[in-house]
Design an enzyme around this catalytic site. Structure first.
Site, short mmCIF file in Angstrom:
data_model
loop_
_atom_site.label_atom_id
_atom_site.label_comp_id
_atom_site.label_asym_id
_atom_site.label_seq_id
_atom_site.Cartn_x
_atom_site.Cartn_y
_atom_site.Cartn_z
N ASP A 21 0.82 -1.22 0.00
CA ASP A 21 0.00 0.00 0.00
C ASP A 21 0.86 1.27 0.00
O ASP A 21 1.97 1.27 0.52
CB ASP A 21 -0.91 -0.02 1.24
CG ASP A 21 -2.07 0.96 1.12
OD1 ASP A 21 -2.38 1.39 -0.01
OD2 ASP A 21 -2.67 1.29 2.16
N GLY A 24 -0.09 5.59 -4.32
CA GLY A 24 -0.70 6.88 -4.64
C GLY A 24 -0.08 8.00 -3.83
O GLY A 24 0.27 9.06 -4.36
N HIS A 38 2.35 3.60 -9.10
CA HIS A 38 2.11 2.19 -9.39
C HIS A 38 3.29 1.59 -10.17
O HIS A 38 3.67 0.44 -9.93
CB HIS A 38 0.81 2.00 -10.17
CG HIS A 38 -0.42 2.40 -9.38
ND1 HIS A 38 -0.61 2.02 -8.07
CD2 HIS A 38 -1.51 3.14 -9.72
CE1 HIS A 38 -1.77 2.51 -7.64
NE2 HIS A 38 -2.32 3.20 -8.62
N SER A 66 -7.50 -5.43 -5.08
CA SER A 66 -8.58 -6.02 -4.29
C SER A 66 -9.91 -6.00 -5.06
O SER A 66 -10.06 -5.25 -6.03
CB SER A 66 -8.74 -5.26 -2.97
OG SER A 66 -9.37 -4.01 -3.19
N GLU A 68 -12.39 -4.67 -4.06
CA GLU A 68 -12.91 -3.30 -3.86
C GLU A 68 -12.20 -2.27 -4.74
O GLU A 68 -12.74 -1.19 -5.00
CB GLU A 68 -12.78 -2.90 -2.38
CG GLU A 68 -13.71 -3.66 -1.43
CD GLU A 68 -13.32 -5.12 -1.21
OE1 GLU A 68 -12.11 -5.44 -1.31
OE2 GLU A 68 -14.22 -5.94 -0.97
N LEU A 132 10.63 -20.69 -4.74
CA LEU A 132 9.73 -19.76 -4.07
C LEU A 132 8.36 -19.88 -4.73
O LEU A 132 8.26 -19.95 -5.95
CB LEU A 132 10.25 -18.31 -4.24
CG LEU A 132 9.31 -17.17 -3.84
CD1 LEU A 132 9.16 -17.12 -2.32
CD2 LEU A 132 9.83 -15.82 -4.34
N ARG A 189 1.99 -4.86 6.24
CA ARG A 189 1.30 -3.84 5.46
C ARG A 189 2.17 -2.59 5.47
O ARG A 189 2.60 -2.14 6.52
CB ARG A 189 -0.08 -3.50 6.02
CG ARG A 189 -0.77 -2.45 5.12
CD ARG A 189 -2.19 -2.17 5.49
NE ARG A 189 -2.80 -1.28 4.47
CZ ARG A 189 -4.05 -1.35 4.05
NH1 ARG A 189 -4.85 -2.25 4.56
NH2 ARG A 189 -4.52 -0.51 3.14
C1 IPE Z 1 -5.50 -2.74 -0.11
O1 IPE Z 1 -5.15 -1.42 -0.26
C2 IPE Z 1 -5.45 -3.44 -1.44
C3 IPE Z 1 -4.14 -3.61 -2.03
C4 IPE Z 1 -3.00 -3.29 -1.49
C5 IPE Z 1 -4.11 -4.23 -3.33
P1 IPE Z 1 -6.25 -0.25 -0.43
O2 IPE Z 1 -5.50 1.01 -0.58
O3 IPE Z 1 -7.20 -0.61 -1.49
O4 IPE Z 1 -7.01 -0.34 0.98
P2 IPE Z 1 -7.82 0.77 1.77
O5 IPE Z 1 -8.81 1.37 0.80
O6 IPE Z 1 -6.84 1.78 2.26
O7 IPE Z 1 -8.45 0.03 2.89
C1 IPE Z 2 -1.50 0.31 -3.42
O1 IPE Z 2 -1.36 1.68 -3.43
C2 IPE Z 2 -1.83 -0.25 -4.79
C3 IPE Z 2 -3.23 -0.69 -4.92
C4 IPE Z 2 -4.13 -0.72 -4.00
C5 IPE Z 2 -3.62 -1.17 -6.24
P1 IPE Z 2 -2.60 2.68 -3.39
O2 IPE Z 2 -2.99 2.96 -4.80
O3 IPE Z 2 -3.67 2.18 -2.51
O4 IPE Z 2 -1.92 3.97 -2.77
P2 IPE Z 2 -2.52 4.93 -1.65
O5 IPE Z 2 -2.97 4.07 -0.52
O6 IPE Z 2 -3.63 5.67 -2.29
O7 IPE Z 2 -1.37 5.82 -1.27
MG MG Z 3 -4.09 2.39 -0.54
#
Ligand code: IPE
Ligand code: IPE
Ligand code: MG
Length: 243
Positions: A21, A24, A38, A66, A68, A132, A189
Protein backbone atom coordinates in the site's frame (compact mmCIF):
# COMPACT_ATOMS: atom_id res chain seq x y z
CA UNK A 1 23.29 -27.23 13.93
CA UNK A 2 23.54 -25.41 17.28
CA UNK A 3 20.33 -25.36 19.28
CA UNK A 4 19.99 -21.57 19.03
CA UNK A 5 20.40 -21.81 15.24
CA UNK A 6 17.73 -24.47 15.16
CA UNK A 7 15.43 -22.18 17.10
CA UNK A 8 16.08 -19.30 14.71
CA UNK A 9 15.43 -21.64 11.81
CA UNK A 10 12.09 -22.66 13.28
CA UNK A 11 11.06 -19.05 13.87
CA UNK A 12 11.91 -17.83 10.39
CA UNK A 13 8.64 -17.15 8.52
CA UNK A 14 7.91 -19.73 5.88
CA UNK A 15 5.13 -17.69 4.32
CA UNK A 16 5.25 -13.88 4.11
CA UNK A 17 2.18 -12.02 2.83
CA UNK A 18 2.26 -8.32 1.98
CA UNK A 19 -0.45 -5.69 1.55
CA UNK A 20 1.43 -3.40 -0.84
CA UNK A 21 0.00 0.00 0.00
CA UNK A 22 0.96 3.63 -0.53
CA UNK A 23 1.70 3.97 -4.26
CA UNK A 24 -0.70 6.88 -4.64
CA UNK A 25 0.67 8.79 -1.64
CA UNK A 26 4.23 8.18 -2.82
CA UNK A 27 3.36 9.85 -6.14
CA UNK A 28 1.28 12.68 -4.62
CA UNK A 29 4.11 13.62 -2.28
CA UNK A 30 6.25 14.22 -5.38
CA UNK A 31 3.56 16.01 -7.38
CA UNK A 32 3.40 13.04 -9.77
CA UNK A 33 0.34 11.20 -11.12
CA UNK A 34 -0.72 8.09 -9.15
CA UNK A 35 0.20 5.91 -12.11
CA UNK A 36 3.89 6.74 -11.58
CA UNK A 37 3.51 5.45 -8.02
CA UNK A 38 2.11 2.19 -9.39
CA UNK A 39 5.01 1.90 -11.85
CA UNK A 40 7.50 2.34 -9.03
CA UNK A 41 5.44 -0.14 -7.03
CA UNK A 42 6.05 -2.75 -9.72
CA UNK A 43 9.79 -2.21 -9.25
CA UNK A 44 9.36 -2.80 -5.53
CA UNK A 45 7.66 -6.11 -6.38
CA UNK A 46 10.74 -7.12 -8.37
CA UNK A 47 13.06 -6.21 -5.46
CA UNK A 48 10.89 -8.03 -2.95
CA UNK A 49 10.79 -11.25 -4.97
CA UNK A 50 14.58 -11.05 -5.34
CA UNK A 51 15.05 -10.47 -1.60
CA UNK A 52 12.68 -13.31 -0.74
CA UNK A 53 14.75 -15.69 -2.86
CA UNK A 54 17.93 -14.48 -1.15
CA UNK A 55 16.39 -14.88 2.30
CA UNK A 56 15.06 -18.36 1.56
CA UNK A 57 11.40 -17.52 2.11
CA UNK A 58 9.29 -20.38 0.78
CA UNK A 59 6.06 -18.55 0.05
CA UNK A 60 5.46 -14.92 -0.81
CA UNK A 61 1.92 -13.64 -1.31
CA UNK A 62 1.31 -10.12 -2.58
CA UNK A 63 -1.98 -8.23 -2.54
CA UNK A 64 -1.97 -6.56 -5.94
CA UNK A 65 -5.58 -5.56 -6.55
CA UNK A 66 -8.58 -6.02 -4.29
CA UNK A 67 -12.17 -6.80 -5.22
CA UNK A 68 -12.91 -3.30 -3.86
CA UNK A 69 -10.26 -1.65 -6.04
CA UNK A 70 -12.65 -2.04 -9.03
CA UNK A 71 -14.41 1.00 -7.50
CA UNK A 72 -11.46 3.25 -8.41
CA UNK A 73 -11.68 5.62 -11.39
CA UNK A 74 -11.69 3.74 -14.70
CA UNK A 75 -8.43 5.33 -15.81
CA UNK A 76 -6.60 4.11 -12.71
CA UNK A 77 -8.02 0.58 -13.11
CA UNK A 78 -6.88 0.62 -16.77
CA UNK A 79 -3.42 1.81 -15.74
CA UNK A 80 -3.13 -0.95 -13.15
CA UNK A 81 -4.30 -3.61 -15.62
CA UNK A 82 -1.82 -2.30 -18.21
CA UNK A 83 0.95 -2.56 -15.67
CA UNK A 84 -0.11 -6.10 -14.79
CA UNK A 85 -0.09 -7.07 -18.47
CA UNK A 86 3.43 -5.66 -18.85
CA UNK A 87 4.61 -7.43 -15.70
CA UNK A 88 3.26 -10.77 -16.93
CA UNK A 89 4.89 -10.32 -20.34
CA UNK A 90 8.26 -9.15 -19.10
CA UNK A 91 8.90 -10.96 -15.80
CA UNK A 92 7.69 -14.53 -16.10
CA UNK A 93 10.65 -15.93 -18.09
CA UNK A 94 13.07 -14.59 -15.49
CA UNK A 95 10.95 -15.82 -12.58
CA UNK A 96 10.92 -19.26 -14.20
CA UNK A 97 14.70 -19.19 -14.62
CA UNK A 98 15.04 -18.44 -10.92
CA UNK A 99 12.85 -21.38 -9.94
CA UNK A 100 9.82 -19.33 -8.89
CA UNK A 101 6.39 -20.90 -9.06
CA UNK A 102 3.87 -18.22 -10.05
CA UNK A 103 0.20 -18.36 -9.14
CA UNK A 104 -2.77 -16.05 -8.87
CA UNK A 105 -5.71 -16.08 -6.46
CA UNK A 106 -8.87 -14.02 -6.81
CA UNK A 107 -11.85 -13.64 -9.10
CA UNK A 108 -10.41 -14.13 -12.60
CA UNK A 109 -13.82 -13.74 -14.21
CA UNK A 110 -13.50 -9.98 -13.81
CA UNK A 111 -10.07 -9.78 -15.48
CA UNK A 112 -9.65 -9.27 -19.25
CA UNK A 113 -9.34 -12.51 -21.26
CA UNK A 114 -5.82 -11.79 -22.46
CA UNK A 115 -4.65 -11.23 -18.87
CA UNK A 116 -6.27 -14.49 -17.78
CA UNK A 117 -4.49 -16.38 -20.55
CA UNK A 118 -1.13 -14.78 -19.63
CA UNK A 119 -1.73 -15.87 -16.02
CA UNK A 120 -2.64 -19.41 -17.09
CA UNK A 121 0.47 -19.66 -19.28
CA UNK A 122 2.67 -18.44 -16.42
CA UNK A 123 1.10 -20.89 -13.96
CA UNK A 124 1.57 -23.79 -16.38
CA UNK A 125 5.17 -22.86 -17.18
CA UNK A 126 6.26 -22.54 -13.56
CA UNK A 127 4.18 -25.31 -11.97
CA UNK A 128 7.19 -27.51 -11.17
CA UNK A 129 9.34 -24.77 -9.59
CA UNK A 130 10.25 -24.95 -5.92
CA UNK A 131 12.62 -22.08 -5.00
CA UNK A 132 9.73 -19.76 -4.07
CA UNK A 133 5.97 -19.90 -4.47
CA UNK A 134 4.89 -16.40 -5.51
CA UNK A 135 1.15 -15.84 -5.23
CA UNK A 136 -0.42 -12.62 -6.45
CA UNK A 137 -3.89 -11.76 -5.19
CA UNK A 138 -5.79 -10.04 -8.01
CA UNK A 139 -9.41 -9.00 -7.95
CA UNK A 140 -9.20 -10.70 -4.57
CA UNK A 141 -11.37 -10.25 -1.51
CA UNK A 142 -11.30 -12.42 1.59
CA UNK A 143 -15.07 -12.30 2.11
CA UNK A 144 -15.67 -13.03 -1.58
CA UNK A 145 -13.36 -16.04 -1.30
CA UNK A 146 -15.13 -17.36 1.81
CA UNK A 147 -18.57 -16.86 0.23
CA UNK A 148 -17.33 -18.78 -2.83
CA UNK A 149 -16.33 -21.76 -0.69
CA UNK A 150 -19.69 -21.66 1.11
CA UNK A 151 -21.44 -21.74 -2.29
CA UNK A 152 -19.34 -24.69 -3.50
CA UNK A 153 -19.90 -26.71 -0.32
CA UNK A 154 -23.64 -25.92 -0.38
CA UNK A 155 -23.81 -27.20 -3.97
CA UNK A 156 -22.05 -30.43 -2.92
CA UNK A 157 -24.55 -30.87 -0.10
CA UNK A 158 -27.44 -30.26 -2.52
CA UNK A 159 -26.03 -32.93 -4.87
CA UNK A 160 -25.71 -35.36 -1.98
CA UNK A 161 -21.90 -35.46 -2.29
CA UNK A 162 -21.34 -34.03 1.21
CA UNK A 163 -23.20 -34.04 4.53
CA UNK A 164 -23.44 -30.76 6.50
CA UNK A 165 -21.77 -32.40 9.51
CA UNK A 166 -18.72 -33.18 7.32
CA UNK A 167 -18.00 -29.46 6.85
CA UNK A 168 -15.03 -28.93 9.15
CA UNK A 169 -12.37 -26.21 9.24
CA UNK A 170 -10.16 -28.60 7.31
CA UNK A 171 -12.73 -29.26 4.58
CA UNK A 172 -13.36 -25.53 4.32
CA UNK A 173 -9.62 -24.74 4.03
CA UNK A 174 -9.18 -27.47 1.41
CA UNK A 175 -11.71 -25.67 -0.77
CA UNK A 176 -9.96 -22.31 -0.62
CA UNK A 177 -7.71 -21.33 -3.54
CA UNK A 178 -4.85 -21.35 -1.05
CA UNK A 179 -5.43 -25.01 -0.14
CA UNK A 180 -1.92 -26.06 -1.17
CA UNK A 181 0.01 -23.28 0.59
CA UNK A 182 0.54 -22.85 4.33
CA UNK A 183 -1.14 -19.96 6.16
CA UNK A 184 0.95 -16.76 6.25
CA UNK A 185 3.24 -16.59 9.27
CA UNK A 186 3.94 -12.91 8.77
CA UNK A 187 1.60 -10.31 7.27
CA UNK A 188 3.20 -6.98 6.40
CA UNK A 189 1.30 -3.84 5.46
CA UNK A 190 3.15 -0.80 4.18
CA UNK A 191 2.08 2.88 4.19
CA UNK A 192 1.22 3.17 7.89
CA UNK A 193 -2.40 2.00 7.56
CA UNK A 194 -3.31 -0.47 10.29
CA UNK A 195 -6.04 -2.54 8.71
CA UNK A 196 -6.19 -5.65 6.57
CA UNK A 197 -8.67 -4.37 3.96
CA UNK A 198 -10.31 -7.76 3.29
CA UNK A 199 -7.06 -9.65 2.69
CA UNK A 200 -6.83 -13.39 3.48
CA UNK A 201 -9.36 -13.26 6.31
CA UNK A 202 -9.40 -17.01 6.82
CA UNK A 203 -5.69 -17.62 6.33
CA UNK A 204 -4.39 -14.82 8.59
CA UNK A 205 -6.26 -15.97 11.71
CA UNK A 206 -2.94 -16.56 13.50
CA UNK A 207 -0.47 -14.55 11.42
CA UNK A 208 1.77 -11.98 13.05
CA UNK A 209 1.00 -8.51 11.70
CA UNK A 210 3.74 -5.95 11.08
CA UNK A 211 2.73 -2.45 9.97
CA UNK A 212 5.50 -0.36 8.41
CA UNK A 213 5.36 3.38 7.67
CA UNK A 214 7.29 2.87 4.40
CA UNK A 215 5.28 3.59 1.25
CA UNK A 216 5.27 0.58 -1.07
CA UNK A 217 7.47 2.09 -3.84
CA UNK A 218 10.23 2.54 -1.23
CA UNK A 219 10.03 -1.06 -0.02
CA UNK A 220 12.96 -3.42 -0.50
CA UNK A 221 15.19 -5.95 1.20
CA UNK A 222 15.96 -3.71 4.21
CA UNK A 223 12.28 -3.30 5.06
CA UNK A 224 11.60 -7.00 4.53
CA UNK A 225 14.45 -7.88 6.90
CA UNK A 226 13.14 -5.32 9.43
CA UNK A 227 9.70 -6.95 9.38
CA UNK A 228 11.20 -10.44 9.70
CA UNK A 229 13.33 -9.28 12.66
CA UNK A 230 10.20 -7.98 14.35
CA UNK A 231 8.44 -11.29 13.60
CA UNK A 232 11.33 -13.22 15.17
CA UNK A 233 10.82 -11.34 18.45
CA UNK A 234 7.15 -12.27 18.68
CA UNK A 235 5.98 -15.14 20.80
CA UNK A 236 3.42 -17.15 18.85
CA UNK A 237 1.16 -19.12 21.13
CA UNK A 238 -1.82 -20.15 19.00
CA UNK A 239 -4.03 -20.02 22.06
CA UNK A 240 -1.87 -22.30 24.18
CA UNK A 241 -0.59 -21.42 27.66
CA UNK A 242 2.71 -19.58 27.93
CA UNK A 243 5.39 -22.29 28.01
C1 IPE B 1 -5.50 -2.74 -0.11
O1 IPE B 1 -5.15 -1.42 -0.26
C2 IPE B 1 -5.45 -3.44 -1.44
C3 IPE B 1 -4.14 -3.61 -2.03
C4 IPE B 1 -3.00 -3.29 -1.49
C5 IPE B 1 -4.11 -4.23 -3.33
P1 IPE B 1 -6.25 -0.25 -0.43
O2 IPE B 1 -5.50 1.01 -0.58
O3 IPE B 1 -7.20 -0.61 -1.49
O4 IPE B 1 -7.01 -0.34 0.98
P2 IPE B 1 -7.82 0.77 1.77
O5 IPE B 1 -8.81 1.37 0.80
O6 IPE B 1 -6.84 1.78 2.26
O7 IPE B 1 -8.45 0.03 2.89
C1 IPE C 1 -1.50 0.31 -3.42
O1 IPE C 1 -1.36 1.68 -3.43
C2 IPE C 1 -1.83 -0.25 -4.79
C3 IPE C 1 -3.23 -0.69 -4.92
C4 IPE C 1 -4.13 -0.72 -4.00
C5 IPE C 1 -3.62 -1.17 -6.24
P1 IPE C 1 -2.60 2.68 -3.39
O2 IPE C 1 -2.99 2.96 -4.80
O3 IPE C 1 -3.67 2.18 -2.51
O4 IPE C 1 -1.92 3.97 -2.77
P2 IPE C 1 -2.52 4.93 -1.65
O5 IPE C 1 -2.97 4.07 -0.52
O6 IPE C 1 -3.63 5.67 -2.29
O7 IPE C 1 -1.37 5.82 -1.27
MG1 MG D 1 -4.09 2.39 -0.54
Amino acid sequence: MAESDAREQKKHPRHVAIIMDGNGRWASARGLPRTVGHQRGAEAVRRTVEASLELGIGYLTLFGFSSENWKRPKTEVLDLMGLLRRYLKSEIAELHEKGVRFRVIGDRARLDDDIVSLIEQAERLTVGNRALVLTIALSYGGRDEIAGVARRLAAMVAEGALRPDQISEQVFAENLETADIPDPDLLIRTSGEKRISNFMLWQCAYSEYVFLPTLWPDFGKDQLVEAIDEFCQRDRRFGAAVG
